[in-house]
Design an enzyme around this catalytic site. Structure first.
Site, PDB file in Angstrom:
ATOM      1  N   VAL A  64       0.808  -1.214   0.000  1.00  0.00           N
ATOM      2  CA  VAL A  64       0.000   0.000   0.000  1.00  0.00           C
ATOM      3  C   VAL A  64       0.845   1.269   0.000  1.00  0.00           C
ATOM      4  CG1 VAL A  64      -2.011  -1.107   1.070  1.00  0.00           C
ATOM      5  CG2 VAL A  64      -0.283   0.010   2.526  1.00  0.00           C
ATOM      6  N   TYR A 155       5.673   5.573  14.696  1.00  0.00           N
ATOM      7  CA  TYR A 155       4.320   5.015  14.706  1.00  0.00           C
ATOM      8  C   TYR A 155       3.300   6.062  15.170  1.00  0.00           C
ATOM      9  CZ  TYR A 155       0.620   1.543  15.535  1.00  0.00           C
ATOM     10  OH  TYR A 155      -0.558   0.829  15.505  1.00  0.00           O
ATOM     11  N   ALA A 157       3.593   9.318  15.016  1.00  0.00           N
ATOM     12  CA  ALA A 157       3.462  10.341  13.982  1.00  0.00           C
ATOM     13  C   ALA A 157       2.576   9.858  12.842  1.00  0.00           C
ATOM     14  CB  ALA A 157       4.836  10.727  13.449  1.00  0.00           C
ATOM     15  N   LYS A 159       0.172   7.637  12.971  1.00  0.00           N
ATOM     16  CA  LYS A 159      -1.217   7.506  13.408  1.00  0.00           C
ATOM     17  C   LYS A 159      -1.852   8.864  13.686  1.00  0.00           C
ATOM     18  CE  LYS A 159      -1.489   3.036  13.126  1.00  0.00           C
ATOM     19  NZ  LYS A 159      -2.416   2.378  12.169  1.00  0.00           N
TER      20      LYS A 159
END
Length: 247
Positions: A64, A155, A157, A159
């Site tokens: 992705v 992580y 940052a 989210k």
């Protein structure tokens, strides 16, 4: 109701993604399960969806973080299912380290998959939703996107970025009858937390008012709440599902 609709679930081979795919299938939605590397696990999820709930379910391999791959994958899903009605962005990785020890590639990889991957999928699906005159997007953020967490600056940052992306997307696309919301899980019993020691888990549970980690199925229920047609007046919101941590 989501019966007969088509949902894309990224990160659908395990954890929250797998539970979400099964939840939506149980309510009659056809599901496109996007996985990064574990084809067998993704196919197992699809088999459960087909055999247990009688819906159409297919697995699609896609990084992705790669814009071109997401474009090709969404086009393939549209060809296979005819359309897309719901997008659930669950794909995520962690590369935890203290800030002073974190390498650049640790930061870049987490931002690329978690945040840019979410943008890529929204970008590729929004034209379909616009043509359909409606759609629903649910992004999986995290409680640490709201609070931060030592050892997880990358992580956290990513989210936190998902929350900003969610709200901006909701504002841009609301006039097209496209909703975008986020779920912010707390500590959930998944592969990401299974590596923690028992003492660390006990310490975490002590900080949670409900005194336990949540389950993937509980997050999947919340994702459906935001994705389904029963709550079409909700957009741009972040639903904390954290056992009361941010109460």
């Amino acid at each position: 109701m989501i019966q007969g609709k088509t949902a894309i679930v990224t990160g659908g081979s395990r954890g929250i993604g797998a539970a979400t795919a099964k939840k939506l299938a149980s309510l009659g939605a056809n599901v496109a399960v996007i996985y990064a590397g574990n084809e067998a696990a993704a196919n197992d999820v699809c088999t459960i969806c087909r055999d247990s709930y009688g819906v159409k379910a297919e697995a699609f391999q896609c990084d992705v973080a790669d814009f071109a791959q997401t474009k090709e994958t969404v086009a393939a899903i549209k060809d296979t299912f005819g359309t897309v009605d719901i997008l659930i962005n669950c794909a995520g990785i962690t590369r935890d380290k203290l800030l002073a020890m974190m390498r650049e590639d640790d930061f870049d990889a987490v931002i690329a998959t978690n945040l840019k991957g979410t943008f890529n999928m929204i970008r590729q699906c929004c034209s379909i939703f616009i043509r359909n005159k409606g759609g629903s997007i649910v992004n999986v953020s995290s409680v640490v996107g709201l609070t931060g967490n030592a050892g997880q600056c990358n992580y956290s940052a990513s989210k936190a970025g998902i929350i900003g992306l969610t709200k901006s997307t909701a504002k841009e696309l609301a006039a097209k009858n496209i909703r975008c919301n986020a779920v912010a899980p707390g500590f959930i019993d998944t592969d990401m937390t299974s590596v923690l020691s028992d003492s660390v888990k006990e310490n975490i549970n002590a900080q949670i008012p409900l005194k336990r980690m949540g389950s993937s199925e509980e997050i999947a229920n919340s994702v459906y709440f935001l994705a389904g047609d029963e709550n079409t007046y909700i957009t741009g919101q972040v639903l904390n599902v954290d056992g009361g941590m941010l109460m």
